[in-house]
Design a protein around this motif. Structure first.
Motif, PDB file in Angstrom:
ATOM      1  N   GLN A  34       0.844  -1.187   0.000  1.00  0.00           N
ATOM      2  CA  GLN A  34       0.000   0.000   0.000  1.00  0.00           C
ATOM      3  C   GLN A  34       0.880   1.238   0.000  1.00  0.00           C
ATOM      4  N   PHE A  35       0.452   2.258  -0.750  1.00  0.00           N
ATOM      5  CA  PHE A  35       1.192   3.513  -0.819  1.00  0.00           C
ATOM      6  C   PHE A  35       0.252   4.628  -0.386  1.00  0.00           C
ATOM      7  N   ARG A  36       0.623   5.300   0.683  1.00  0.00           N
ATOM      8  CA  ARG A  36      -0.231   6.347   1.249  1.00  0.00           C
ATOM      9  C   ARG A  36       0.107   7.713   0.669  1.00  0.00           C
ATOM     10  N   ALA A  37      -0.898   8.549   0.583  1.00  0.00           N
ATOM     11  CA  ALA A  37      -0.753   9.871  -0.017  1.00  0.00           C
ATOM     12  C   ALA A  37       0.218  10.732   0.785  1.00  0.00           C
ATOM     13  N   GLY A  38       0.993  11.542   0.073  1.00  0.00           N
ATOM     14  CA  GLY A  38       1.868  12.509   0.712  1.00  0.00           C
ATOM     15  C   GLY A  38       3.186  11.970   1.221  1.00  0.00           C
ATOM     16  N   ARG A  39       3.604  10.814   0.737  1.00  0.00           N
ATOM     17  CA  ARG A  39       4.858  10.225   1.202  1.00  0.00           C
ATOM     18  C   ARG A  39       5.802   9.930   0.045  1.00  0.00           C
ATOM     19  N   ILE A  40       7.088   9.855   0.363  1.00  0.00           N
ATOM     20  CA  ILE A  40       8.096   9.450  -0.610  1.00  0.00           C
ATOM     21  C   ILE A  40       8.479   8.006  -0.301  1.00  0.00           C
ATOM     22  N   THR A  41       8.288   7.131  -1.285  1.00  0.00           N
ATOM     23  CA  THR A  41       8.625   5.715  -1.133  1.00  0.00           C
ATOM     24  C   THR A  41       9.632   5.337  -2.206  1.00  0.00           C
ATOM     25  N   ALA A  42      10.632   4.546  -1.817  1.00  0.00           N
ATOM     26  CA  ALA A  42      11.633   4.071  -2.770  1.00  0.00           C
ATOM     27  C   ALA A  42      11.502   2.562  -2.939  1.00  0.00           C
ATOM     28  N   VAL A  43      11.771   2.100  -4.150  1.00  0.00           N
ATOM     29  CA  VAL A  43      11.830   0.669  -4.449  1.00  0.00           C
ATOM     30  C   VAL A  43      13.264   0.347  -4.822  1.00  0.00           C
ATOM     31  N   ILE A  44      13.870  -0.578  -4.102  1.00  0.00           N
ATOM     32  CA  ILE A  44      15.258  -0.936  -4.362  1.00  0.00           C
ATOM     33  C   ILE A  44      15.374  -2.443  -4.562  1.00  0.00           C
ATOM     34  N   GLY A  45      16.552  -2.873  -4.988  1.00  0.00           N
ATOM     35  CA  GLY A  45      16.824  -4.282  -5.198  1.00  0.00           C
ATOM     36  C   GLY A  45      17.942  -4.442  -6.196  1.00  0.00           C
ATOM     37  N   PRO A  46      18.605  -5.591  -6.195  1.00  0.00           N
ATOM     38  CA  PRO A  46      19.690  -5.831  -7.161  1.00  0.00           C
ATOM     39  C   PRO A  46      19.155  -5.918  -8.574  1.00  0.00           C
ATOM     40  N   LEU A 208       9.748   6.139  -6.237  1.00  0.00           N
ATOM     41  CA  LEU A 208      10.905   6.136  -7.120  1.00  0.00           C
ATOM     42  C   LEU A 208      11.724   4.864  -7.008  1.00  0.00           C
ATOM     43  N   VAL A 209      12.358   4.525  -8.119  1.00  0.00           N
ATOM     44  CA  VAL A 209      13.380   3.481  -8.161  1.00  0.00           C
ATOM     45  C   VAL A 209      14.724   4.186  -8.205  1.00  0.00           C
ATOM     46  N   GLU A 210      15.644   3.779  -7.362  1.00  0.00           N
ATOM     47  CA  GLU A 210      16.969   4.403  -7.315  1.00  0.00           C
ATOM     48  C   GLU A 210      18.019   3.393  -6.882  1.00  0.00           C
ATOM     49  N   HIS A 211      19.280   3.674  -7.242  1.00  0.00           N
ATOM     50  CA  HIS A 211      20.393   2.825  -6.821  1.00  0.00           C
ATOM     51  C   HIS A 211      21.299   3.512  -5.809  1.00  0.00           C
ATOM     52  N   LYS A 212      21.165   4.830  -5.657  1.00  0.00           N
ATOM     53  CA  LYS A 212      22.037   5.559  -4.742  1.00  0.00           C
ATOM     54  C   LYS A 212      21.497   5.442  -3.319  1.00  0.00           C
ATOM     55  N   MET A 213      22.085   4.521  -2.571  1.00  0.00           N
ATOM     56  CA  MET A 213      21.535   4.180  -1.266  1.00  0.00           C
ATOM     57  C   MET A 213      21.627   5.316  -0.259  1.00  0.00           C
ATOM     58  N   LYS A 214      22.699   6.063  -0.294  1.00  0.00           N
ATOM     59  CA  LYS A 214      22.837   7.180   0.642  1.00  0.00           C
ATOM     60  C   LYS A 214      21.697   8.176   0.433  1.00  0.00           C
ATOM     61  N   MET A 215      21.380   8.444  -0.818  1.00  0.00           N
ATOM     62  CA  MET A 215      20.273   9.337  -1.145  1.00  0.00           C
ATOM     63  C   MET A 215      18.946   8.752  -0.682  1.00  0.00           C
TER      64      MET A 215
END
Length: 260
Positions: A34-46, A208-215
């Protein structure tokens, strides 16, 4: 179809057992989230984890072979991709798709015009006079007001990525899907993009999908981790950092969290 009206904190998008096969290959296997309104969610993985497939399903670029997708409580899996945009779901891609010879302002105005006109074959496009003002306001929002009359091809890589996000925002979406928004950026451009995403998140939901883990760890409120097409972790940055399975399959036992 009208855009979905959802208050902050309410479930905006929901995947229920979402799956996708390509022949015998299972690219995504029963993912629920579930993705709630007003939030930033990241999807990561190899690499090969299923991130791109997941994003393609959420944006309507692919149809699921199992499960369903709800937006504002309404089932949308299988709808044509343009209907996703009209509902309030927009996406930017990793590969820039701007009109290189058009100015920054013209790129945004063209995107707004295409969405506003829809299938109206009779309205003169130059009669949509408010589009120019809206394009200027959007340029200000994405930090490119000073580049208004510059051709897109002459902008820096980071500026082009910001402009592409502006194009995605032309339809005033409630949910913004970003595919590696900082790909190819140096530290300063990445910093500017993070600041932009923080500003944008004040008015819309970002996934968002991202690879920069620190970010990712510094920007996201929630992180989903995919591995071999399955969701193996879902939590806050602190919870993801402490998850032994995530460390094993993606981040490594030491040092993995510090990468830019």
């Amino acid at each position: 179809m009208a855009q979905v009206s959802t208050g902050a904190g309410e479930v905006l998008l929901e995947a229920r057992g979402l799956g996708r096969r390509f022949g015998d290959f299972v690219a995504l296997d029963g993912v629920s989230a579930q993705f709630r309104a007003g939030r930033i969610t990241a999807v990561i993985g190899p690499n090969g984890a299923g991130k791109s497939t997941f994003f393609n399903l959420l944006s309507g670029a692919l149809r699921p072979t199992s499960g369903t997708l709800l937006f504002g409580g309404r089932p949308i899996a299988g709808l044509p991709q343009h209907r996703f945009a009209h509902l309030g779901i927009a996406r930017s891609y990793q590969i820039t798709s701007l009109f290189p010879r058009l100015t920054a302002h013209e790129n945004l105005r063209t995107a707004m015009q295409a969405f506003a006109a829809r299938y109206d074959l009779w309205t003169r496009r130059d009669a949509l006079r408010d589009l120019a003002e809206r394009a200027d306001a959007l340029l200000e929002a994405i930090g490119l007001a000073a580049r208004r009359d510059r051709p897109a091809a002459s902008l820096s890589h980071g500026e082009q990525r910001a402009l592409e996000i502006g194009v995605a925002l032309a339809a005033a979406p409630k949910l913004l899907l970003l595919d590696e928004p900082t790909a190819g950026m140096g530290p300063e451009e990445t910093k500017a993009m993070v600041a932009l995403l923080r500003r944008l998140s004040e008015e819309r939901t970002i996934l968002l999908v991202e690879h920069k883990m620190k970010m990712i760890l510094g920007l996201s409120e929630r992180i989903l981790v995919l591995h071999h097409g399955r969701l193996i972790a879902d939590g806050t940055p602190a919870e993801i950092q402490a998850d032994a399975e995530v460390r094993r399959v993606y981040l490594g036992q030491s040092g993995g969290y510090g990468h830019a």
